[in-house]
Motif scaffolding. Structure first.
Motif, PDB file in Angstrom:
ATOM      1  N   UNK A 105      -0.866   6.739  -6.905  1.00  7.05           N
ATOM      2  CA  UNK A 105      -2.290   6.433  -7.018  1.00  7.05           C
ATOM      3  C   UNK A 105      -3.051   7.627  -7.575  1.00  7.05           C
ATOM      4  N   UNK A 106      -3.971   7.342  -8.473  1.00  9.47           N
ATOM      5  CA  UNK A 106      -4.823   8.399  -9.017  1.00  9.47           C
ATOM      6  C   UNK A 106      -6.237   8.183  -8.494  1.00  9.47           C
ATOM      7  N   UNK A 107      -6.440   8.643  -7.271  1.00  8.74           N
ATOM      8  CA  UNK A 107      -7.725   8.510  -6.591  1.00  8.74           C
ATOM      9  C   UNK A 107      -8.261   9.890  -6.252  1.00  8.74           C
ATOM     10  N   UNK A 108      -9.559   9.959  -6.047  1.00  7.28           N
ATOM     11  CA  UNK A 108     -10.143  11.214  -5.571  1.00  7.28           C
ATOM     12  C   UNK A 108      -9.619  11.480  -4.156  1.00  7.28           C
ATOM     13  N   UNK A 109      -9.784  12.715  -3.715  1.00  9.36           N
ATOM     14  CA  UNK A 109      -9.334  13.053  -2.358  1.00  9.36           C
ATOM     15  C   UNK A 109     -10.041  12.190  -1.320  1.00  9.36           C
ATOM     16  N   UNK A 166      -9.738   7.640   2.452  1.00 12.30           N
ATOM     17  CA  UNK A 166     -10.257   6.351   2.901  1.00 12.30           C
ATOM     18  C   UNK A 166      -9.156   5.293   2.895  1.00 12.30           C
ATOM     19  N   UNK A 167      -8.344   5.266   1.835  1.00 14.80           N
ATOM     20  CA  UNK A 167      -7.245   4.298   1.749  1.00 14.80           C
ATOM     21  C   UNK A 167      -6.259   4.522   2.894  1.00 14.80           C
ATOM     22  N   UNK A 221      -6.887   0.599  -4.291  1.00 10.32           N
ATOM     23  CA  UNK A 221      -5.709   1.011  -5.063  1.00 10.32           C
ATOM     24  C   UNK A 221      -5.527   0.193  -6.340  1.00 10.32           C
ATOM     25  N   UNK A 222      -6.321  -0.839  -6.489  1.00  5.47           N
ATOM     26  CA  UNK A 222      -6.209  -1.697  -7.676  1.00  5.47           C
ATOM     27  C   UNK A 222      -5.067  -2.679  -7.592  1.00  5.47           C
ATOM     28  N   UNK A 223      -4.686  -3.049  -6.385  1.00  3.90           N
ATOM     29  CA  UNK A 223      -3.581  -3.993  -6.191  1.00  3.90           C
ATOM     30  C   UNK A 223      -4.093  -5.415  -6.065  1.00  3.90           C
ATOM     31  N   UNK A 258       0.842  -1.204   0.000  1.00  6.70           N
ATOM     32  CA  UNK A 258       0.000   0.000   0.000  1.00  6.70           C
ATOM     33  C   UNK A 258       0.871   1.244   0.000  1.00  6.70           C
ATOM     34  N   UNK A 259       1.876   1.266   0.870  1.00  3.74           N
ATOM     35  CA  UNK A 259       2.775   2.419   0.955  1.00  3.74           C
ATOM     36  C   UNK A 259       3.472   2.690  -0.379  1.00  3.74           C
ATOM     37  N   UNK A 260       3.849   1.631  -1.077  1.00  2.00           N
ATOM     38  CA  UNK A 260       4.531   1.789  -2.359  1.00  2.00           C
ATOM     39  C   UNK A 260       3.590   2.326  -3.434  1.00  2.00           C
ATOM     40  N   UNK A 261       2.314   1.975  -3.349  1.00  2.00           N
ATOM     41  CA  UNK A 261       1.359   2.386  -4.378  1.00  2.00           C
ATOM     42  C   UNK A 261       0.779   3.780  -4.137  1.00  2.00           C
TER      43      UNK A 261
END
Length: 79
Positions: free
Chosen positions: A37-41, A46-47, A77-79, A30-33
């Motif tokens: 990441x192209x996510x909304x604020x 939330x992530x 994150x799509x992982x 998660x930390x690496x991604x």
């Protein structure tokens, strides 16, 4: 007799240790991604909240809860 008890104890605890070690691997992924990441604020917040919750649960010994929280963050994150 002591050897048998030791082996039985090791085998009983081995799955717990293996499971507990999965949480840090998930946190690292998660930390690496996160930086790319192209996510909304809202989704990014939330992530990050799920990541923090997962770490807290891991530290308290709730590895099932930790994996669930971290798994949800990874999915977002799509992982």
């Amino acid at each position: 007799m002591i050897v048998r008890i030791s082996i039985a104890l090791f085998l009983a605890l081995a799955p717990v240790n293996a499971f507990a070690n999965q949480c840090p691997t998930m946190m690292a992924a998660i930390d690496a991604a996160l930086p790319n990441a192209s996510l909304s604020e809202a989704d990014m917040a939330k992530v990050k909240q799920l990541r923090q919750q997962g770490e807290q649960l891991h530290q308290s010994g709730d590895h099932t809860g930790s994996e669930a929280s971290l798994g949800e963050a990874k999915k977002m994150l799509g992982l």
